[in-house]
Write a protein that holds these residues in place. Sequence first.
Motif, PDB file in Angstrom:
ATOM      1  N   UNK A  29       0.836  -1.204   0.000  1.00  0.00           N
ATOM      2  CA  UNK A  29       0.000   0.000   0.000  1.00  0.00           C
ATOM      3  C   UNK A  29       0.864   1.244   0.000  1.00  0.00           C
ATOM      4  N   UNK A  30       0.552   2.175  -0.906  1.00  0.00           N
ATOM      5  CA  UNK A  30       1.264   3.438  -0.951  1.00  0.00           C
ATOM      6  C   UNK A  30       2.506   3.434  -1.800  1.00  0.00           C
ATOM      7  N   UNK A  31       2.846   2.292  -2.397  1.00  0.00           N
ATOM      8  CA  UNK A  31       4.028   2.266  -3.250  1.00  0.00           C
ATOM      9  C   UNK A  31       3.730   2.824  -4.644  1.00  0.00           C
ATOM     10  N   UNK A  91       4.638  13.836  -9.444  1.00  0.00           N
ATOM     11  CA  UNK A  91       3.858  12.784 -10.094  1.00  0.00           C
ATOM     12  C   UNK A  91       4.431  11.391  -9.979  1.00  0.00           C
ATOM     13  N   UNK A  92       5.751  11.244  -9.952  1.00  0.00           N
ATOM     14  CA  UNK A  92       6.365   9.920  -9.928  1.00  0.00           C
ATOM     15  C   UNK A  92       6.741   9.458  -8.518  1.00  0.00           C
ATOM     16  N   UNK A  93       6.478  10.274  -7.512  1.00  0.00           N
ATOM     17  CA  UNK A  93       6.840   9.899  -6.138  1.00  0.00           C
ATOM     18  C   UNK A  93       5.782   8.959  -5.558  1.00  0.00           C
ATOM     19  N   UNK A  94       6.223   7.925  -4.855  1.00  0.00           N
ATOM     20  CA  UNK A  94       5.294   7.024  -4.172  1.00  0.00           C
ATOM     21  C   UNK A  94       4.520   7.804  -3.121  1.00  0.00           C
ATOM     22  N   UNK A  95       3.224   7.565  -3.057  1.00  0.00           N
ATOM     23  CA  UNK A  95       2.400   8.397  -2.180  1.00  0.00           C
ATOM     24  C   UNK A  95       2.754   8.201  -0.709  1.00  0.00           C
ATOM     25  N   UNK A  96       3.241   7.015  -0.345  1.00  0.00           N
ATOM     26  CA  UNK A  96       3.585   6.809   1.070  1.00  0.00           C
ATOM     27  C   UNK A  96       4.867   7.548   1.440  1.00  0.00           C
ATOM     28  N   UNK A  98      -3.595  24.216  -5.997  1.00  0.00           N
ATOM     29  CA  UNK A  98      -2.714  23.059  -6.171  1.00  0.00           C
ATOM     30  C   UNK A  98      -2.617  22.258  -4.878  1.00  0.00           C
ATOM     31  N   UNK A  99      -2.451  22.935  -3.754  1.00  0.00           N
ATOM     32  CA  UNK A  99      -2.346  22.242  -2.471  1.00  0.00           C
ATOM     33  C   UNK A  99      -3.666  21.597  -2.075  1.00  0.00           C
ATOM     34  N   UNK A 100      -4.778  22.252  -2.405  1.00  0.00           N
ATOM     35  CA  UNK A 100      -6.091  21.666  -2.112  1.00  0.00           C
ATOM     36  C   UNK A 100      -6.296  20.389  -2.928  1.00  0.00           C
ATOM     37  N   UNK A 101      -5.877  20.413  -4.190  1.00  0.00           N
ATOM     38  CA  UNK A 101      -5.983  19.218  -5.034  1.00  0.00           C
ATOM     39  C   UNK A 101      -5.125  18.087  -4.463  1.00  0.00           C
ATOM     40  N   UNK A 102      -3.888  18.391  -4.092  1.00  0.00           N
ATOM     41  CA  UNK A 102      -3.009  17.369  -3.508  1.00  0.00           C
ATOM     42  C   UNK A 102      -3.621  16.807  -2.234  1.00  0.00           C
ATOM     43  N   UNK A 103      -4.180  17.668  -1.412  1.00  0.00           N
ATOM     44  CA  UNK A 103      -4.809  17.213  -0.178  1.00  0.00           C
ATOM     45  C   UNK A 103      -5.978  16.279  -0.478  1.00  0.00           C
ATOM     46  N   UNK A 104      -6.764  16.619  -1.502  1.00  0.00           N
ATOM     47  CA  UNK A 104      -7.888  15.766  -1.871  1.00  0.00           C
ATOM     48  C   UNK A 104      -7.432  14.396  -2.339  1.00  0.00           C
ATOM     49  N   UNK A 105      -6.369  14.347  -3.125  1.00  0.00           N
ATOM     50  CA  UNK A 105      -5.843  13.061  -3.607  1.00  0.00           C
ATOM     51  C   UNK A 105      -5.351  12.213  -2.438  1.00  0.00           C
ATOM     52  N   UNK A 106      -4.620  12.824  -1.531  1.00  0.00           N
ATOM     53  CA  UNK A 106      -4.064  12.076  -0.403  1.00  0.00           C
ATOM     54  C   UNK A 106      -5.157  11.646   0.571  1.00  0.00           C
ATOM     55  N   UNK A 107      -6.163  12.484   0.752  1.00  0.00           N
ATOM     56  CA  UNK A 107      -7.279  12.098   1.632  1.00  0.00           C
ATOM     57  C   UNK A 107      -8.036  10.908   1.038  1.00  0.00           C
ATOM     58  N   UNK A 108      -8.215  10.927  -0.287  1.00  0.00           N
ATOM     59  CA  UNK A 108      -8.873   9.805  -0.956  1.00  0.00           C
ATOM     60  C   UNK A 108      -8.048   8.532  -0.797  1.00  0.00           C
ATOM     61  N   UNK A 109      -6.737   8.640  -0.930  1.00  0.00           N
ATOM     62  CA  UNK A 109      -5.858   7.481  -0.749  1.00  0.00           C
ATOM     63  C   UNK A 109      -5.917   6.969   0.682  1.00  0.00           C
ATOM     64  N   UNK A 122      -7.200   3.230   2.296  1.00  0.00           N
ATOM     65  CA  UNK A 122      -6.229   2.444   3.042  1.00  0.00           C
ATOM     66  C   UNK A 122      -4.862   2.362   2.394  1.00  0.00           C
ATOM     67  N   UNK A 123      -4.573   3.256   1.446  1.00  0.00           N
ATOM     68  CA  UNK A 123      -3.275   3.217   0.765  1.00  0.00           C
ATOM     69  C   UNK A 123      -2.197   3.956   1.551  1.00  0.00           C
ATOM     70  N   UNK A 124      -2.587   4.942   2.335  1.00  0.00           N
ATOM     71  CA  UNK A 124      -1.668   5.641   3.235  1.00  0.00           C
ATOM     72  C   UNK A 124      -2.382   5.835   4.566  1.00  0.00           C
TER      73      UNK A 124
END
Length: 367
Positions: free
Chosen positions: A58-60, A100-105, A132-143, A147-149
């Motif tokens: 998860x998160x890789x 874009x290419x960084x693992x989310x975890x 941009x930061x709000x979009x990133x926050x939304x992606x990470x919250x969804x992940x 259970x990915x992070x």
Amino acid sequence: MSVHARKRARGRVAYEVIWRDAVGKQRCETFPTRREADARDREVRDLRERERHDRIDAGTEPLREATERWWVDHVEVTVSRGTAKVYATCLDRHLMPRLGEMAIRDIEPSHVLALQRGLRDDGVGDAMAQKVLVVLSGIMRHSQLLGRVDRNPVGPVRIPQPRRKRAIRPLAPEVVEGMRAHALVRGHVRDAALLSLMTYAGLRPGEAFALSWDCVGERSLIVEHGRADGELKETKTGKIRTVGLLAPVSEDLAAWRMSSSGSAGLVFPRPDGEVFRDTDYRNWRKRHFDPVAAAVEASHGTPYTLRHSFASLLVQAGWNPLEIAVEMGNSPEVVQRDYSHLFREFARGERVDPEATIVAARRAAAG
């Protein structure tokens, strides 16, 4: 499972965590410190004991892949076309090239701070940087929900809200009536009604172009939709509101209704009866709004500026922030923030009657 120290070039040491997955395939991850390797070793052991093999990786996945999941699950389902275009701009121009290419975890608050600093150094405006930061926050919250992070790295980071650099300067009714008079001279009854509606009922441009005749009453109108590139959407706040209809606005809408023979559907549609697209709106502003604004030396004005004129009228009439917020579809905090200078200016002035003010300005423009 085990942790092994491996010598690298120039005397450096890396630490490998080795284990076998659910199908017996050997897996290996490398870490720069023993502490990180031991922590990963314990995590994998725990997941294996609980038979949660699916969580080991998860998160890789890179942020780009997590973004695709978020887009399908969230953006395509709940977001308007216009907002989706803004999100796409944030992703394509700013977020994916950097993370874009960084693992989310592996994304830490420090990376978010670096992103914030990089946007500022590249001259990206405060409003876009915030998006941009709000979009990133939304992606990470969804992940995180999937259970990915186990946490959202944007959470600890302060995201400054864009602030106005200049105080709002509403157009006076005399100026708006001058614009309206020029529109009528050109035979544009629709534009005269639009100017009146946005100035004296406080509708946002998107709300005005989404208004339908069945929402227009004798003394009030219902604002239940906005416009987004040819489609109806929720209002900006997602709430339906009722706005009082002043007599001059009712008269202008009645004149437009008679002129257009409209009895149903949209009040201000395209020639084919459909909702204005973004190109239609830009063309209307360039060919209709801007010329009448220039004619009265109000080139700094925009269709949205007219909404501020409505707020100014209500302040001068003695309305308090809560009443104005309800009428305009804002929060009292936003009203107090944006129009505090108007409250101060008119605090001790004589209360005005909005309808009488409009009528007087209309007579002055006509005579």
